[in-house]
Motif scaffolding. Structure first.
Motif, PDB file in Angstrom:
ATOM      1  N   LEU A 194      -5.552  -5.512  -3.583  1.00  0.00           N
ATOM      2  CA  LEU A 194      -4.524  -4.664  -4.198  1.00  0.00           C
ATOM      3  C   LEU A 194      -4.761  -4.426  -5.682  1.00  0.00           C
ATOM      4  CD1 LEU A 194      -1.254  -5.995  -2.537  1.00  0.00           C
ATOM      5  CD2 LEU A 194      -2.286  -3.738  -2.222  1.00  0.00           C
ATOM      6  N   HIS A 207      -5.102  -0.772 -10.380  1.00  0.00           N
ATOM      7  CA  HIS A 207      -6.021  -0.439 -11.478  1.00  0.00           C
ATOM      8  C   HIS A 207      -6.177  -1.599 -12.453  1.00  0.00           C
ATOM      9  CE1 HIS A 207      -5.925   3.557  -9.854  1.00  0.00           C
ATOM     10  NE2 HIS A 207      -4.628   3.613 -10.010  1.00  0.00           N
ATOM     11  N   LYS A 263       0.831  -1.207   0.000  1.00  0.00           N
ATOM     12  CA  LYS A 263       0.000   0.000   0.000  1.00  0.00           C
ATOM     13  C   LYS A 263       0.867   1.260   0.000  1.00  0.00           C
ATOM     14  CE  LYS A 263      -4.393  -1.420   0.432  1.00  0.00           C
ATOM     15  NZ  LYS A 263      -5.546  -0.887  -0.311  1.00  0.00           N
ATOM     16  N   ASN A 275      -9.920  -2.614   0.800  1.00  0.00           N
ATOM     17  CA  ASN A 275      -8.565  -2.383   1.288  1.00  0.00           C
ATOM     18  C   ASN A 275      -7.673  -3.604   1.117  1.00  0.00           C
ATOM     19  OD1 ASN A 275      -7.747   0.229   2.572  1.00  0.00           O
ATOM     20  ND2 ASN A 275      -9.769   0.011   3.453  1.00  0.00           N
ATOM     21  N   ASN A 326      -7.325  -3.213  -6.947  1.00  0.00           N
ATOM     22  CA  ASN A 326      -7.899  -1.866  -7.045  1.00  0.00           C
ATOM     23  C   ASN A 326      -6.793  -0.821  -7.152  1.00  0.00           C
ATOM     24  OD1 ASN A 326     -10.522  -2.812  -6.790  1.00  0.00           O
ATOM     25  ND2 ASN A 326     -10.548  -2.577  -4.572  1.00  0.00           N
ATOM     26  N   ASP A 327      -5.784  -0.956  -6.290  1.00  0.00           N
ATOM     27  CA  ASP A 327      -4.684   0.009  -6.260  1.00  0.00           C
ATOM     28  C   ASP A 327      -3.836  -0.047  -7.524  1.00  0.00           C
ATOM     29  OD1 ASP A 327      -5.320   0.712  -3.501  1.00  0.00           O
ATOM     30  OD2 ASP A 327      -4.509  -1.247  -3.009  1.00  0.00           O
ATOM     31  N   LEU A 348       2.404   1.783  -3.388  1.00  0.00           N
ATOM     32  CA  LEU A 348       1.417   2.232  -4.378  1.00  0.00           C
ATOM     33  C   LEU A 348       0.776   3.571  -3.998  1.00  0.00           C
ATOM     34  CD1 LEU A 348      -0.306  -1.216  -4.992  1.00  0.00           C
ATOM     35  CD2 LEU A 348       1.243  -0.031  -6.548  1.00  0.00           C
ATOM     36  N   ASN A 349       1.277   4.159  -2.908  1.00  0.00           N
ATOM     37  CA  ASN A 349       0.777   5.453  -2.434  1.00  0.00           C
ATOM     38  C   ASN A 349      -0.722   5.439  -2.145  1.00  0.00           C
ATOM     39  OD1 ASN A 349       3.282   6.918  -2.612  1.00  0.00           O
ATOM     40  ND2 ASN A 349       3.040   6.850  -4.836  1.00  0.00           N
ATOM     41  N   THR A 350      -1.169   4.347  -1.522  1.00  0.00           N
ATOM     42  CA  THR A 350      -2.560   4.250  -1.099  1.00  0.00           C
ATOM     43  C   THR A 350      -2.612   3.981   0.394  1.00  0.00           C
ATOM     44  OG1 THR A 350      -2.593   1.897  -1.696  1.00  0.00           O
ATOM     45  CG2 THR A 350      -3.440   3.466  -3.322  1.00  0.00           C
TER      46      THR A 350
END
Length: 209
Positions: free
Chosen positions: A65, A70, A48, A62, A67-68, A51-53
């Motif tokens: 990953l 894309h 996280k 959450n 989602n992060d 990926l800067n999330t």
């Protein structure tokens, strides 16, 4: 190129055969399972950050990953709401002894398989200096233990509500995990060894191997 359903189900059947053919996770409470979960949370936290999330809680978004990164899984980015996830659960119900959906192992198995299918994609390969994010969480299932979602995440009757300080297992080899369980017994949270104690156990284990 997006993995096909045939690839997914081939991977799923292979994994289930390896870890637990009935998907009946009812093993005894183990210190090693709690440590595997803490190791997983640390891996996820590192991903996280890379990926800067933000990592905030234990909800499905959450933990996902993709989602992060894309990368779309199924027909929606929210893995728990996709038609494909529902098809996956239906498949498990029809072919295996699926127990309560409070058991989050099914979600983690789903994520693990997709990671295996996508790991050679450009989106993931550029982070190959990081560890597999879902490896240690699926190890819990392979050792016949469950991860439950209640007020927080429950593993071996210990509830964790958020990410605390980083924790790293030196190895997730079954023999080492068995060694931990032979040396550490759960007495509430007091039986869970800290990083220093686990590192000591790893040194001891290497000497007897």
């Amino acid at each position: 190129m997006k993995p096909t359903k045939v690839q997914f189900y081939n991977q799923l059947n292979k994994l289930i055969k390896e870890i637990n053919p009935t998907l009946s996770f009812d093993g005894e409470d183990k210190v090693s399972s709690i440590l595997l979960f803490k190791d997983f949370m640390t891996r996820l936290h590192i991903w996280k950050k890379e990926l800067n999330t933000n990592f905030m809680n234990f909800d499905a978004i959450n933990l996902n990953l993709f989602n992060d990164l894309h990368i779309s899984i199924g027909e929606d980015l929210d893995i728990e709401e996709t038609i494909f996830y529902n098809e996956y659960i239906t498949f498990l119900r029809q072919n295996y002894n699926l127990n309560s959906l409070l058991n989050k192992n099914y979600l983690f198995i789903h994520l693990f398989i997709y990671w295996e299918l996508y790991k050679d994609s450009e989106e993931i390969k550029k982070y190959n200096y990081l560890e597999h994010p879902y490896e240690s969480i699926v190890k819990i299932a392979s050792r016949k233990n469950m991860v439950y979602k209640r007020e927080g995440i429950n593993v071996s009757n210990i509830t964790m509500r958020n990410f605390s300080k980083p924790f790293k297992l030196p190895s997730i080899d079954d023999n080492f995990l068995d060694y931990i369980d032979s040396k550490c017994k759960l007495v509430g949270s007091d039986g869970i060894p800290n990083q220093e104690r686990v590192n000591q156990l790893w040194e001891e284990f290497q000497q007897i191997e």
